[in-house]
Design a protein around this motif. Sequence first.
Motif, PDB file in Angstrom:
ATOM      1  N   THR A 130     -44.123  21.425   2.820  1.00  5.45           N
ATOM      2  CA  THR A 130     -45.102  21.702   3.864  1.00  5.45           C
ATOM      3  C   THR A 130     -44.555  21.140   5.169  1.00  5.45           C
ATOM      4  O   THR A 130     -44.215  19.960   5.241  1.00  5.45           O
ATOM      5  CB  THR A 130     -46.463  21.063   3.526  1.00  5.45           C
ATOM      6  OG1 THR A 130     -46.899  21.554   2.253  1.00  5.45           O
ATOM      7  CG2 THR A 130     -47.501  21.397   4.585  1.00  5.45           C
ATOM      8  N   LEU A 131     -44.447  22.015   6.179  1.00 12.52           N
ATOM      9  CA  LEU A 131     -43.872  21.637   7.464  1.00 12.52           C
ATOM     10  C   LEU A 131     -44.903  21.804   8.564  1.00 12.52           C
ATOM     11  O   LEU A 131     -45.662  22.779   8.569  1.00 12.52           O
ATOM     12  CB  LEU A 131     -42.668  22.524   7.796  1.00 12.52           C
ATOM     13  CG  LEU A 131     -41.397  22.382   6.967  1.00 12.52           C
ATOM     14  CD1 LEU A 131     -41.587  22.901   5.563  1.00 12.52           C
ATOM     15  CD2 LEU A 131     -40.269  23.124   7.635  1.00 12.52           C
ATOM     16  N   SER A 132     -44.908  20.865   9.505  1.00 14.57           N
ATOM     17  CA  SER A 132     -45.768  21.003  10.677  1.00 14.57           C
ATOM     18  C   SER A 132     -45.050  20.416  11.881  1.00 14.57           C
ATOM     19  O   SER A 132     -44.118  19.620  11.741  1.00 14.57           O
ATOM     20  CB  SER A 132     -47.119  20.314  10.460  1.00 14.57           C
ATOM     21  OG  SER A 132     -46.953  18.927  10.281  1.00 14.57           O
ATOM     22  N   GLY A 133     -45.467  20.849  13.056  1.00 15.67           N
ATOM     23  CA  GLY A 133     -44.860  20.375  14.288  1.00 15.67           C
ATOM     24  C   GLY A 133     -43.739  21.279  14.752  1.00 15.67           C
ATOM     25  O   GLY A 133     -43.843  22.496  14.682  1.00 15.67           O
ATOM     26  N   SER A 134     -42.645  20.659  15.206  1.00 13.79           N
ATOM     27  CA  SER A 134     -41.503  21.393  15.742  1.00 13.79           C
ATOM     28  C   SER A 134     -40.257  21.089  14.924  1.00 13.79           C
ATOM     29  O   SER A 134     -39.873  19.924  14.788  1.00 13.79           O
ATOM     30  CB  SER A 134     -41.245  20.993  17.195  1.00 13.79           C
ATOM     31  OG  SER A 134     -42.324  21.381  18.013  1.00 13.79           O
TER      32      SER A 134
ATOM     33  N   GLU B  48     -45.156  24.899  14.640  1.00 14.48           N
ATOM     34  CA  GLU B  48     -45.360  25.535  15.939  1.00 14.48           C
ATOM     35  C   GLU B  48     -44.093  26.096  16.557  1.00 14.48           C
ATOM     36  O   GLU B  48     -44.142  27.002  17.377  1.00 14.48           O
ATOM     37  CB  GLU B  48     -45.980  24.519  16.907  1.00 14.48           C
ATOM     38  CG  GLU B  48     -47.347  24.040  16.440  1.00 14.48           C
ATOM     39  CD  GLU B  48     -47.895  22.921  17.290  1.00 14.48           C
ATOM     40  OE1 GLU B  48     -47.153  22.369  18.141  1.00 14.48           O
ATOM     41  OE2 GLU B  48     -49.069  22.581  17.100  1.00 14.48           O
ATOM     42  N   PHE B  49     -42.939  25.549  16.148  1.00 14.93           N
ATOM     43  CA  PHE B  49     -41.680  25.952  16.781  1.00 14.93           C
ATOM     44  C   PHE B  49     -40.540  25.770  15.788  1.00 14.93           C
ATOM     45  O   PHE B  49     -40.505  24.793  15.040  1.00 14.93           O
ATOM     46  CB  PHE B  49     -41.424  25.094  18.027  1.00 14.93           C
ATOM     47  CG  PHE B  49     -40.087  25.350  18.673  1.00 14.93           C
ATOM     48  CD1 PHE B  49     -39.882  26.478  19.447  1.00 14.93           C
ATOM     49  CD2 PHE B  49     -39.048  24.452  18.505  1.00 14.93           C
ATOM     50  CE1 PHE B  49     -38.649  26.717  20.041  1.00 14.93           C
ATOM     51  CE2 PHE B  49     -37.813  24.681  19.092  1.00 14.93           C
ATOM     52  CZ  PHE B  49     -37.610  25.811  19.865  1.00 14.93           C
ATOM     53  N   MET B  50     -39.607  26.720  15.802  1.00 13.89           N
ATOM     54  CA  MET B  50     -38.396  26.603  14.996  1.00 13.89           C
ATOM     55  C   MET B  50     -37.212  27.018  15.855  1.00 13.89           C
ATOM     56  O   MET B  50     -37.145  28.156  16.324  1.00 13.89           O
ATOM     57  CB  MET B  50     -38.460  27.490  13.752  1.00 13.89           C
ATOM     58  CG  MET B  50     -37.211  27.393  12.887  1.00 13.89           C
ATOM     59  SD  MET B  50     -37.150  28.573  11.518  1.00 13.89           S
ATOM     60  CE  MET B  50     -38.528  28.053  10.537  1.00 13.89           C
ATOM     61  N   SER B  51     -36.303  26.084  16.074  1.00 10.27           N
ATOM     62  CA  SER B  51     -35.099  26.382  16.858  1.00 10.27           C
ATOM     63  C   SER B  51     -34.002  26.899  15.940  1.00 10.27           C
ATOM     64  O   SER B  51     -34.199  27.058  14.732  1.00 10.27           O
ATOM     65  CB  SER B  51     -34.612  25.111  17.570  1.00 10.27           C
ATOM     66  OG  SER B  51     -34.027  24.222  16.627  1.00 10.27           O
TER      67      SER B  51
END
Length: 107
Positions: free
Chosen positions: A17-21, A53-56
């Motif tokens: 489970t991933l959250s944030g950036s 919210e973001f994936m680079s």
Amino acid sequence: MAFIITSEISEGIAKLTLSGSLDSSSASLMQVEIQKVATQAPSALVLYISELEFMSSAGLRMLIFAKQKLGTSVQIYIVQPQGQIVDTLQMTGIIHSVHIVDNYPAQ
């Protein structure tokens, strides 16, 4: 927003489970979790990312790393990605290596 990752393995399925950036400063945290679950030889990797919210490009590299580390027979499921992440996966072609789903297991 800070990056947070949790992982568990249940019945041979690795669930992260991933959250944030997810960017260059946080990709190493994901790499550690992938390496940890890889030792359990899961049959699938499920990424719950509705709160991501973001994936680079560093995050994209982690998806490729996961595929390489776990092997081509392990399916990767991405659950409830936000629109801009789906767009990034499509533009890079990585979308063809993963399964985008609303729920896991699919209902």
